[in-house]
Design a protein around this motif. Structure first.
Motif, PDB file in Angstrom:
ATOM      1  N   GLU A 248       0.733  -1.691  -0.131  1.00 27.44           N
ATOM      2  CA  GLU A 248       0.254  -0.329  -0.213  1.00 27.44           C
ATOM      3  C   GLU A 248       0.890   0.922  -0.151  1.00 27.44           C
ATOM      4  OE1 GLU A 248      -2.752   0.128   2.679  1.00 27.44           O
ATOM      5  OE2 GLU A 248      -3.365  -1.900   2.377  1.00 27.44           O
ATOM      6  N   LYS A 249       0.225   2.059  -0.312  1.00 27.44           N
ATOM      7  CA  LYS A 249       1.430   3.636  -1.314  1.00 27.44           C
ATOM      8  C   LYS A 249       1.667   3.859   0.252  1.00 27.44           C
ATOM      9  CE  LYS A 249      -0.065   4.624  -5.713  1.00 27.44           C
ATOM     10  NZ  LYS A 249      -1.111   5.742  -6.324  1.00 27.44           N
ATOM     11  N   THR A 250       0.237   4.048   1.194  1.00 30.32           N
ATOM     12  CA  THR A 250       1.013   4.465   2.649  1.00 30.32           C
ATOM     13  C   THR A 250       1.152   3.587   3.904  1.00 30.32           C
ATOM     14  OG1 THR A 250      -1.229   3.823   3.578  1.00 30.32           O
ATOM     15  CG2 THR A 250      -0.614   6.382   2.072  1.00 30.32           C
ATOM     16  N   GLY A 251       2.076   2.384   3.568  1.00 26.49           N
ATOM     17  CA  GLY A 251       2.502   1.749   3.829  1.00 26.49           C
ATOM     18  C   GLY A 251       1.435   0.708   4.829  1.00 26.49           C
ATOM     19  N   LYS A 252       1.026   0.099   6.071  1.00 30.38           N
ATOM     20  CA  LYS A 252       0.482  -0.365   6.778  1.00 30.38           C
ATOM     21  C   LYS A 252       0.167  -1.578   8.024  1.00 30.38           C
ATOM     22  CE  LYS A 252      -2.355  -4.607   6.746  1.00 30.38           C
ATOM     23  NZ  LYS A 252      -2.428  -5.661   6.179  1.00 30.38           N
ATOM     24  N   ALA A 253      -0.232  -0.888   9.332  1.00 21.21           N
ATOM     25  CA  ALA A 253       0.431  -0.965  10.453  1.00 21.21           C
ATOM     26  C   ALA A 253       0.519  -2.764  11.038  1.00 21.21           C
ATOM     27  CB  ALA A 253      -0.415  -0.628  11.311  1.00 21.21           C
ATOM     28  N   GLY A 254       1.476  -2.857  11.493  1.00 20.15           N
ATOM     29  CA  GLY A 254       0.916  -4.577  12.242  1.00 20.15           C
ATOM     30  C   GLY A 254       0.233  -4.847  12.997  1.00 20.15           C
ATOM     31  N   LEU A 255       0.162  -6.674  13.503  1.00 24.50           N
ATOM     32  CA  LEU A 255      -1.000  -6.653  14.088  1.00 24.50           C
ATOM     33  C   LEU A 255      -0.834  -6.307  15.495  1.00 24.50           C
ATOM     34  CD1 LEU A 255      -1.654  -9.983  12.738  1.00 24.50           C
ATOM     35  CD2 LEU A 255      -2.899  -8.204  12.399  1.00 24.50           C
ATOM     36  N   PHE A 256       1.009  -6.078  15.220  1.00 24.81           N
ATOM     37  CA  PHE A 256       1.429  -5.925  16.782  1.00 24.81           C
ATOM     38  C   PHE A 256       0.652  -4.171  17.728  1.00 24.81           C
ATOM     39  CE2 PHE A 256       4.414  -9.308  17.334  1.00 24.81           C
ATOM     40  CZ  PHE A 256       3.909  -9.539  18.942  1.00 24.81           C
ATOM     41  N   GLU A 257       1.497  -3.022  16.537  1.00 28.48           N
ATOM     42  CA  GLU A 257       0.888  -2.035  16.675  1.00 28.48           C
ATOM     43  C   GLU A 257      -0.957  -2.541  16.625  1.00 28.48           C
ATOM     44  OE1 GLU A 257       2.518   0.979  13.808  1.00 28.48           O
ATOM     45  OE2 GLU A 257       3.512  -0.729  12.608  1.00 28.48           O
ATOM     46  N   LYS A 258      -1.570  -3.000  16.214  1.00 30.99           N
ATOM     47  CA  LYS A 258      -3.023  -2.869  16.361  1.00 30.99           C
ATOM     48  C   LYS A 258      -3.818  -3.155  17.470  1.00 30.99           C
ATOM     49  CE  LYS A 258      -4.068  -2.888  11.344  1.00 30.99           C
ATOM     50  NZ  LYS A 258      -5.128  -4.069  10.042  1.00 30.99           N
ATOM     51  N   ALA A 259      -2.450  -4.035  18.249  1.00 29.67           N
ATOM     52  CA  ALA A 259      -3.200  -4.393  19.394  1.00 29.67           C
ATOM     53  C   ALA A 259      -2.729  -3.246  21.096  1.00 29.67           C
ATOM     54  CB  ALA A 259      -2.232  -5.909  20.096  1.00 29.67           C
ATOM     55  N   ASN A 260      -1.850  -2.576  20.366  1.00 32.98           N
ATOM     56  CA  ASN A 260      -1.639  -1.889  20.787  1.00 32.98           C
ATOM     57  C   ASN A 260      -2.137  -0.826  22.627  1.00 32.98           C
ATOM     58  OD1 ASN A 260       0.507   0.001  22.362  1.00 32.98           O
ATOM     59  ND2 ASN A 260      -0.706   1.824  21.161  1.00 32.98           N
ATOM     60  N   GLU A 261      -1.583  -1.309  23.496  1.00 34.96           N
ATOM     61  CA  GLU A 261      -2.640  -0.949  24.757  1.00 34.96           C
ATOM     62  C   GLU A 261      -3.817  -2.521  25.165  1.00 34.96           C
ATOM     63  OE1 GLU A 261      -2.863   3.664  25.433  1.00 34.96           O
ATOM     64  OE2 GLU A 261      -4.572   2.988  25.336  1.00 34.96           O
ATOM     65  N   GLY A 262      -4.171  -3.455  24.088  1.00 35.11           N
ATOM     66  CA  GLY A 262      -4.858  -4.307  24.342  1.00 35.11           C
ATOM     67  C   GLY A 262      -3.945  -6.289  24.242  1.00 35.11           C
ATOM     68  N   THR A 263      -4.637  -6.726  24.085  1.00 31.78           N
ATOM     69  CA  THR A 263      -4.041  -8.536  24.188  1.00 31.78           C
ATOM     70  C   THR A 263      -3.760  -9.065  22.381  1.00 31.78           C
ATOM     71  OG1 THR A 263      -5.192  -8.296  25.837  1.00 31.78           O
ATOM     72  CG2 THR A 263      -3.951 -10.696  24.800  1.00 31.78           C
ATOM     73  N   ILE A 264      -2.596  -9.065  22.376  1.00 35.58           N
ATOM     74  CA  ILE A 264      -2.111 -10.314  20.851  1.00 35.58           C
ATOM     75  C   ILE A 264      -2.069 -11.843  21.514  1.00 35.58           C
ATOM     76  CG2 ILE A 264      -0.022 -10.074  21.453  1.00 35.58           C
ATOM     77  CD1 ILE A 264      -0.096  -9.354  17.771  1.00 35.58           C
ATOM     78  N   PHE A 265      -3.131 -12.607  20.577  1.00 31.31           N
ATOM     79  CA  PHE A 265      -2.777 -13.680  21.025  1.00 31.31           C
ATOM     80  C   PHE A 265      -2.512 -14.721  19.615  1.00 31.31           C
ATOM     81  CE2 PHE A 265      -4.156 -18.479  21.850  1.00 31.31           C
ATOM     82  CZ  PHE A 265      -4.808 -18.907  21.730  1.00 31.31           C
ATOM     83  N   LEU A 266      -1.283 -14.899  19.894  1.00 34.69           N
ATOM     84  CA  LEU A 266      -0.480 -15.677  18.666  1.00 34.69           C
ATOM     85  C   LEU A 266      -0.283 -17.521  18.742  1.00 34.69           C
ATOM     86  CD1 LEU A 266       3.298 -13.872  19.598  1.00 34.69           C
ATOM     87  CD2 LEU A 266       1.365 -13.537  17.959  1.00 34.69           C
ATOM     88  N   ASP A 267      -1.678 -17.889  18.239  1.00 32.28           N
ATOM     89  CA  ASP A 267      -1.482 -19.447  18.026  1.00 32.28           C
ATOM     90  C   ASP A 267      -0.441 -19.853  17.211  1.00 32.28           C
ATOM     91  OD1 ASP A 267      -4.738 -20.984  17.614  1.00 32.28           O
ATOM     92  OD2 ASP A 267      -2.911 -21.221  18.685  1.00 32.28           O
ATOM     93  N   GLU A 268      -0.682 -21.088  17.120  1.00 35.96           N
ATOM     94  CA  GLU A 268       0.450 -22.129  17.024  1.00 35.96           C
ATOM     95  C   GLU A 268       1.509 -21.481  16.092  1.00 35.96           C
ATOM     96  OE1 GLU A 268      -2.970 -24.839  16.479  1.00 35.96           O
ATOM     97  OE2 GLU A 268      -0.681 -25.298  16.581  1.00 35.96           O
ATOM     98  N   VAL A 269       1.591 -20.983  17.498  1.00 31.46           N
ATOM     99  CA  VAL A 269       3.121 -20.382  17.339  1.00 31.46           C
ATOM    100  C   VAL A 269       4.336 -21.343  17.136  1.00 31.46           C
ATOM    101  CG1 VAL A 269       4.022 -20.352  19.902  1.00 31.46           C
ATOM    102  CG2 VAL A 269       4.903 -18.512  19.012  1.00 31.46           C
ATOM    103  N   GLY A 270       4.245 -21.990  17.394  1.00 34.32           N
ATOM    104  CA  GLY A 270       5.879 -23.578  17.118  1.00 34.32           C
ATOM    105  C   GLY A 270       6.334 -23.428  15.267  1.00 34.32           C
ATOM    106  N   ASP A 271       5.089 -22.960  14.836  1.00 27.91           N
ATOM    107  CA  ASP A 271       5.029 -23.272  13.417  1.00 27.91           C
ATOM    108  C   ASP A 271       5.462 -21.761  13.002  1.00 27.91           C
ATOM    109  OD1 ASP A 271       1.635 -24.065  13.354  1.00 27.91           O
ATOM    110  OD2 ASP A 271       4.163 -24.969  13.203  1.00 27.91           O
ATOM    111  N   ILE A 272       6.377 -20.716  13.444  1.00 25.55           N
ATOM    112  CA  ILE A 272       7.336 -19.531  13.363  1.00 25.55           C
ATOM    113  C   ILE A 272       8.691 -19.720  12.668  1.00 25.55           C
ATOM    114  CG2 ILE A 272       7.923 -17.208  13.805  1.00 25.55           C
ATOM    115  CD1 ILE A 272       5.637 -16.596  16.095  1.00 25.55           C
ATOM    116  N   PRO A 273       8.599 -19.537  11.249  1.00 25.25           N
ATOM    117  CA  PRO A 273       9.820 -20.237  11.266  1.00 25.25           C
ATOM    118  C   PRO A 273      11.752 -19.237  11.874  1.00 25.25           C
ATOM    119  CG  PRO A 273       8.464 -18.727   9.268  1.00 25.25           C
ATOM    120  CD  PRO A 273       8.038 -18.886  10.632  1.00 25.25           C
ATOM    121  N   LEU A 274      12.061 -20.006  11.981  1.00 28.53           N
ATOM    122  CA  LEU A 274      13.080 -19.299  12.921  1.00 28.53           C
ATOM    123  C   LEU A 274      14.010 -18.277  11.764  1.00 28.53           C
ATOM    124  CD1 LEU A 274      15.643 -22.481  12.577  1.00 28.53           C
ATOM    125  CD2 LEU A 274      14.779 -21.525  14.255  1.00 28.53           C
ATOM    126  N   ASP A 275      14.174 -17.822  11.123  1.00 33.75           N
ATOM    127  CA  ASP A 275      14.755 -15.946  10.648  1.00 33.75           C
ATOM    128  C   ASP A 275      13.631 -14.716  11.363  1.00 33.75           C
ATOM    129  OD1 ASP A 275      12.735 -17.336   8.915  1.00 33.75           O
ATOM    130  OD2 ASP A 275      13.604 -15.778   7.539  1.00 33.75           O
TER     131      ASP A 275
END
Length: 485
Positions: A248-275
């Motif tokens: 997008e031309k204006t860039g985009k906020a990530g889910l961590f930014e959208k969860a600011n002051e709240g809670t982020i639920f990372l389901d299946e965190v074991g599937d995140i790539p090593l890098d």
């Protein structure tokens, strides 16, 4: 593709390719959160990144273009992993002291086409960070054990049904998990929910969020296993404008930014790539994010709840999951038991799902007495999710209101009476009271024959121990071997 990924979209690549790739390599080395030091085959320092200086306090000029023998002699480092690699011609890991900092150093050889070592790349990690995380983990485990001890002291009410934000429970195992979730909801400690697929980890994440001071703030849920690996970074951390084709031309906020002051639920965190794990670790430690294609960190205030159906400790041993990220996530672990581990919850769950189906489709379905026994004997590999789907399917596909075990798929019938229709016929020839007594006697026999004490059997059946003993005498079942247990 490489041009897009490293921010050269719309720009002309330098004509001097060696210089271009040299700058690219240096950029990659500098972006590493771990310290990196590279020496040539003669032990002369070639390059070092900023993270090395941050961890050890050693300035670049003390290492670059200097013979490692001199560095050791001056006491800057205790011993050289580089010379060990050159001698043994393989990767070597040692505990090394750099000035006053104890580090874990891993040296890896770089080979040329003729099989000769040209350079040694040393990766370092601060042991004090890992030791601190281990202490934090041990403290949190002691805290969890204290909570569980408090739960054990609670008075158990006979035939209790507990409906809390989607959790239905009368088993001790589930009530413990609910109680721990309620306790940790009041603080901001990172929580990891473990358990098989389908046990309801998201429901427990809801309990934690709704019981916290962040309940009126965003609750962002991310299934890390459902997002393609190449998109996960930009989804989690966002991106700046022009970072890649299609952005997008204006860039985009990530889910961590959208969860600011709240809670982020990372389901299946074991599937995140090593890098990507190292970038997640940085977010959890620094509480700031850097968007893809950006340089300016953005501070965030987020409560993290993670979940996995994998054994992360085994993944750490296999090198598939970072040890430091595991410790960072594993501050307060909460295990959600599988359905076969909480058989006391099966009956209330059955009726809960059937009542929901009746309301949804304006039906009047009900279970025959023998259905409960058969469903308690089933292993439920898909856990609560499987039960919900099976009960809805049976309820909407049967023509009669009274559902018996023979309306279920074959695997359930096998648990009730393998390859045999005699029970169905015998119940048809009996009155309701007599049939219920048969089922009651069968269930009591089943629990006692499993080698359980009368107290444990009574808990599983949802009745008091004294009631169970009376029923055993009524059905002339042996009580002497169990009555004092």
């Amino acid at each position: 593709m490489m041009d897009q990924e490293y921010g050269f979209v719309g720009k002309k690549k330098p004509s001097n390719e060696p210089q271009y790739y040299s700058k690219l390599l240096d950029s990659i080395i500098q972006s590493s959160y771990d310290g990196i030091y590279v020496a040539d085959a003669y032990g002369i320092g070639w390059t070092v990144n900023d993270a090395y200086t941050r961890i050890t306090g050693v300035r670049k000029e003390e290492l670059i273009n200097r013979d490692l023998r001199s560095v050791v002699n001056e006491g800057i480092i205790s011993e050289s992993v580089t010379f060990k690699v050159l001698k043994e011609k393989k990767s070597v890991t040692i505990i090394q002291k750099v000035k006053d900092t104890e580090i874990l150093a891993t040296g890896s050889p770089v080979w040329d086409d003729r099989g000769a070592i040209t350079h040694v790349v040393t990766n370092i990690r601060d042991l004090s960070d890992l030791n601190f995380l281990m202490e934090e983990l041990n403290t949190s485990r002691a805290f969890t054990e204290k909570i569980l001890a408090e739960v054990d002291e609670l008075r158990q009410v006979e035939n209790t049904k507990w409906l809390l934000n989607g959790v239905i429970a009368q088993s001790k195992e589930t009530m413990k998990a609910v109680s721990v979730s309620q306790k940790v909801a009041k603080v901001d400690s990172t929580v990891i929910l473990t358990g098989e697929s389908g046990v309801g980890k998201e429901v427990f994440a809801n309990i934690i969020h709704l019981g916290s001071h962040r309940a009126d703030k965003p609750h962002i849920k991310v299934n890390c296993g459902a997002i393609p690996a190449q998109l996960l970074e930009s989804e989690l951390f966002g991106y700046e404008k022009g970072s890649f084709t299609g952005a997008e031309k204006t860039g985009k906020a990530g889910l961590f930014e959208k969860a600011n002051e709240g809670t982020i639920f990372l389901d299946e965190v074991g599937d995140i790539p090593l890098d990507l794990q190292v970038k997640l670790l940085r977010v959890l430690q620094e509480f700031e994010v850097v968007r893809v294609g950006g340089y300016q960190p953005k501070p965030i205030d987020v409560r993290v709840v993670a979940a996995t159906n994998r054994n992360l400790e085994e993944q750490v041993q296999k090198g598939e999951f970072r040890e430091d990220l595991f410790y960072r996530l594993n501050i307060v672990p909460i295990h959600i038991p599988s359905l076969r581990e909480r058989t006391a919850d099966i009956a209330p769950l059955m009726y809960y799902f059937l009542n929901n189906v009746n309301k949804k489709y304006e039906l009047n379905k009900r279970f025959q007495a023998g259905v409960i026994s058969a469903l308690e004997s089933y292993q439920w590999p898909g856990n609560i999710r499987e039960m919900k789907n099976v009960i809805e399917r049976v309820a909407v596909t049967t023509d009669h209101d009274e559902i018996d075990i023979y309306d279920f798929p074959d695997q359930f019938i096998d648990n009730f009476d393998p390859k045999d229709q005699r029970k169905k016929t015998s119940y048809k020839n009996k009155g309701l009271k007599e049939a219920i007594m048969d089922v009651e006697q069968e269930m009591i026999k089943s629990k006692i024959q499993q080698g359980k004490t009368t107290r444990k059997a009574a808990d599983d059946l949802g009745i008091s121990q004294s009631s169970l003993v009376k029923k055993m005498k009524k059905y002339q079942l042996s009580v002497d071997a169990y009555i004092h247990e």
